[in-house]
Design an enzyme around this catalytic site. Structure first.
Site, PDB file in Angstrom:
ATOM      1  N   TYR A   1      84.301 100.090  11.425  1.00 37.95           N
ATOM      2  CA  TYR A   1      83.157 100.897  11.847  1.00 37.95           C
ATOM      3  C   TYR A   1      83.031 100.937  13.373  1.00 37.95           C
ATOM      4  O   TYR A   1      82.948 102.008  13.976  1.00 37.95           O
ATOM      5  CB  TYR A   1      81.844 100.363  11.240  1.00 37.95           C
ATOM      6  CG  TYR A   1      80.673 100.881  12.033  1.00 37.95           C
ATOM      7  CD1 TYR A   1      80.273 102.209  11.897  1.00 37.95           C
ATOM      8  CD2 TYR A   1      80.042 100.092  13.001  1.00 37.95           C
ATOM      9  CE1 TYR A   1      79.255 102.727  12.684  1.00 37.95           C
ATOM     10  CE2 TYR A   1      79.029 100.594  13.786  1.00 37.95           C
ATOM     11  CZ  TYR A   1      78.642 101.909  13.621  1.00 37.95           C
ATOM     12  OH  TYR A   1      77.660 102.428  14.412  1.00 37.95           O
TER      13      TYR A   1
ATOM     14  N   TYR B   1      72.757  86.041  14.764  1.00 39.64           N
ATOM     15  CA  TYR B   1      74.170  86.256  14.438  1.00 39.64           C
ATOM     16  C   TYR B   1      75.034  86.072  15.692  1.00 39.64           C
ATOM     17  O   TYR B   1      75.671  87.002  16.176  1.00 39.64           O
ATOM     18  CB  TYR B   1      74.389  87.640  13.821  1.00 39.64           C
ATOM     19  CG  TYR B   1      73.580  87.879  12.574  1.00 39.64           C
ATOM     20  CD1 TYR B   1      73.986  87.346  11.353  1.00 39.64           C
ATOM     21  CD2 TYR B   1      72.408  88.612  12.616  1.00 39.64           C
ATOM     22  CE1 TYR B   1      73.241  87.542  10.204  1.00 39.64           C
ATOM     23  CE2 TYR B   1      71.650  88.807  11.469  1.00 39.64           C
ATOM     24  CZ  TYR B   1      72.073  88.271  10.275  1.00 39.64           C
ATOM     25  OH  TYR B   1      71.332  88.466   9.152  1.00 39.64           O
TER      26      TYR B   1
ATOM     27  N   GLU C   1      76.893  98.921  20.001  1.00 40.73           N
ATOM     28  CA  GLU C   1      77.329  98.872  18.598  1.00 40.73           C
ATOM     29  C   GLU C   1      77.338  97.444  18.067  1.00 40.73           C
ATOM     30  O   GLU C   1      76.947  97.194  16.926  1.00 40.73           O
ATOM     31  CB  GLU C   1      78.718  99.507  18.434  1.00 40.73           C
ATOM     32  CG  GLU C   1      78.755 101.010  18.664  1.00 40.73           C
ATOM     33  CD  GLU C   1      77.886 101.792  17.679  1.00 40.73           C
ATOM     34  OE1 GLU C   1      77.545 101.237  16.610  1.00 40.73           O
ATOM     35  OE2 GLU C   1      77.537 102.937  17.984  1.00 40.73           O
TER      36      GLU C   1
ATOM     37  N   CYS D   1      65.115 117.469   5.456  1.00 41.26           N
ATOM     38  CA  CYS D   1      66.512 117.087   5.697  1.00 41.26           C
ATOM     39  C   CYS D   1      67.364 118.334   5.973  1.00 41.26           C
ATOM     40  O   CYS D   1      67.338 119.297   5.197  1.00 41.26           O
ATOM     41  CB  CYS D   1      67.061 116.356   4.476  1.00 41.26           C
ATOM     42  SG  CYS D   1      68.818 115.982   4.639  1.00 41.26           S
TER      43      CYS D   1
ATOM     44  N   ASP E   1      78.776 103.182   8.755  1.00 43.44           N
ATOM     45  CA  ASP E   1      77.907 101.997   8.721  1.00 43.44           C
ATOM     46  C   ASP E   1      77.037 102.083   7.464  1.00 43.44           C
ATOM     47  O   ASP E   1      77.245 102.952   6.602  1.00 43.44           O
ATOM     48  CB  ASP E   1      77.069 101.881  10.011  1.00 43.44           C
ATOM     49  CG  ASP E   1      76.004 102.965  10.117  1.00 43.44           C
ATOM     50  OD1 ASP E   1      76.013 103.907   9.276  1.00 43.44           O
ATOM     51  OD2 ASP E   1      75.157 102.886  11.018  1.00 43.44           O
TER      52      ASP E   1
ATOM     53  N   CYS F   1      67.149 110.107   5.761  1.00 45.33           N
ATOM     54  CA  CYS F   1      67.674 109.694   4.445  1.00 45.33           C
ATOM     55  C   CYS F   1      67.533 108.173   4.333  1.00 45.33           C
ATOM     56  O   CYS F   1      68.496 107.435   4.210  1.00 45.33           O
ATOM     57  CB  CYS F   1      69.133 110.131   4.317  1.00 45.33           C
ATOM     58  SG  CYS F   1      69.755 110.019   2.630  1.00 45.33           S
TER      59      CYS F   1
END
Ligand code: SF4
Length: 355
Positions: free
Chosen positions: A118, A80, A35, A195, A136, A185
């Protein structure tokens, strides 16, 4: 919500979910790693890093024991870097808990460094089966379209996601929503025809899916030219450790200075560039014994910053590094340090000759 919609989405997830290395995982440490890596990074990039990371740091103990330099080194390329430092701090915090037990609820997980709402919801629901939502960017887009809400607020999203979360398969449910956003999506050209929840989708009924959610205006990206001073002496180069907390905090890099845009363009240094090189060198207590020669420029995009690195190499007399953030390093020593990707591309241009 219509229970059929829930059943349809879970059935779709069971049938066509992508085979990713962290799928089916129940170890909370491994889920946390996936994650954290997935924040702001593409899935195909994370796939390349996830298993090597687990070979080097297979559990909380091995990561908590590691030196931060090595942690940053292993993270190199994922970007990051604050995430790596937080992950490191988080597992150290887990180790300090009574019995070294991993926190099991979203509330407890939130207390770990770098773990937001999250990530806490994702780990709690996937590893421990807590009926907790996990919103998210993908889930935000799906819910905005599903309910045709143009500008979903954090509290609106939390409320919708909490209502929807499946009571017996919360982890699969959260992953199913994320997977729907990632594969079906999608931001552009959502595949509504295939979908599983199209029958219940308000945006599809209204024909507004392309405008949902309403896109916030992007913050301006600032462009900067950055002088890099590459001092070389006897097969070694001088690197400085960047201050903790800032951009690329804690990593090793060439001394740098931000320049006026275009100041360093061209094969020879401009007067402005030469003056700046002299200023940077003075600040390092070094003495240069040869003219500054340009290396190839390297361009790197950060989220809000577009940097053109203009490296100049020059021979120098080696001063004694003061031990608090400066080091003269050989090629092999540089290989073991955590160095930003753009600066490693500068290192790759060097010949490392010993004079
Ligand atoms: S029907 Fe279209 S817009 Fe609605 S959730 Fe499915 S893919 Fe997204």
């Amino acid at each position: 919500m219509n229970p059929e919609a829930r059943t349809a989405l879970l059935a779709h997830y069971d049938a066509v979910r992508r085979d990713l290395p962290w799928r089916g995982e129940s170890d909370p440490y491994r889920i946390l790693v996936s994650e954290v890596m997935l924040q702001q990074t593409r899935v195909d990039t994370v796939v390349r890093y996830y298993e090597p990371w687990l070979r080097r740091f297979p559990d909380v103990e091995s990561l908590a024991d590691a030196d931060v330099d090595e942690v940053l080194r292993e993270w190199e390329g994922l970007g990051y870097y604050r995430r790596a430092r937080n992950l490191h701090a988080a597992v150290r915090a887990v180790r300090e808990r009574p019995g070294g037990e991993f926190p099991e609820t979203a509330l407890e997980l939130r207390a770990l460094p770098g773990v937001g709402e999250y990530t806490a919801g994702a780990v709690a629901s996937i590893a421990f089966g807590e009926v907790a939502p996990a919103v998210d960017g993908n889930v935000r887009r799906v819910l905005s379209r599903w309910f045709d809400e143009p500008e979903p607020t954090v509290s609106w999203l939390r409320a919708r996601a909490t209502e929807l979360v499946h009571l017996t398969r919360p982890g699969d449910w959260n992953q199913a929503l994320m997977e729907l956003g990632a594969v079906v999506c999608t931001p552009r050209n959502p595949k509504c025809a295939v979908c599983p929840v199209s029958k219940w989708c308000a945006a599809r009924a209204a024909g507004s899916q392309a405008e949902r959610p309403v896109r916030a205006r992007k913050p301006r990206v600032r462009a900067v030219d950055m002088l890099l001073v590459v001092l070389q002496c006897d097969g070694r180069v001088l690197l400085v450790r960047r201050p903790d907390g800032g951009l690329l905090g804690g990593m090793w890099a060439f001394p740098e200075s931000e320049m006026t845009l275009g100041a360093g363009a061209g094969p020879t240094p401009t007067e402005e560039m030469e003056a700046e090189i002299a200023t940077v060198v003075r600040g390092l207590d070094a003495a240069i014994v040869g003219p500054p020669l340009p290396l190839e420029t390297v361009v790197h995009r950060f989220t809000h910053l577009h940097v053109t690195y203009r490296p100049y190499i020059m021979k120098a007399t080696a001063t004694v590094a003061d031990g608090s953030g400066r080091a003269w390093v050989s090629a092999s020593e540089a290989g073991a340090l955590a160095i930003p990707v753009a600066q490693r591309r500068v290192l790759d241009q060097l010949t490392w000759e010993v004079r």
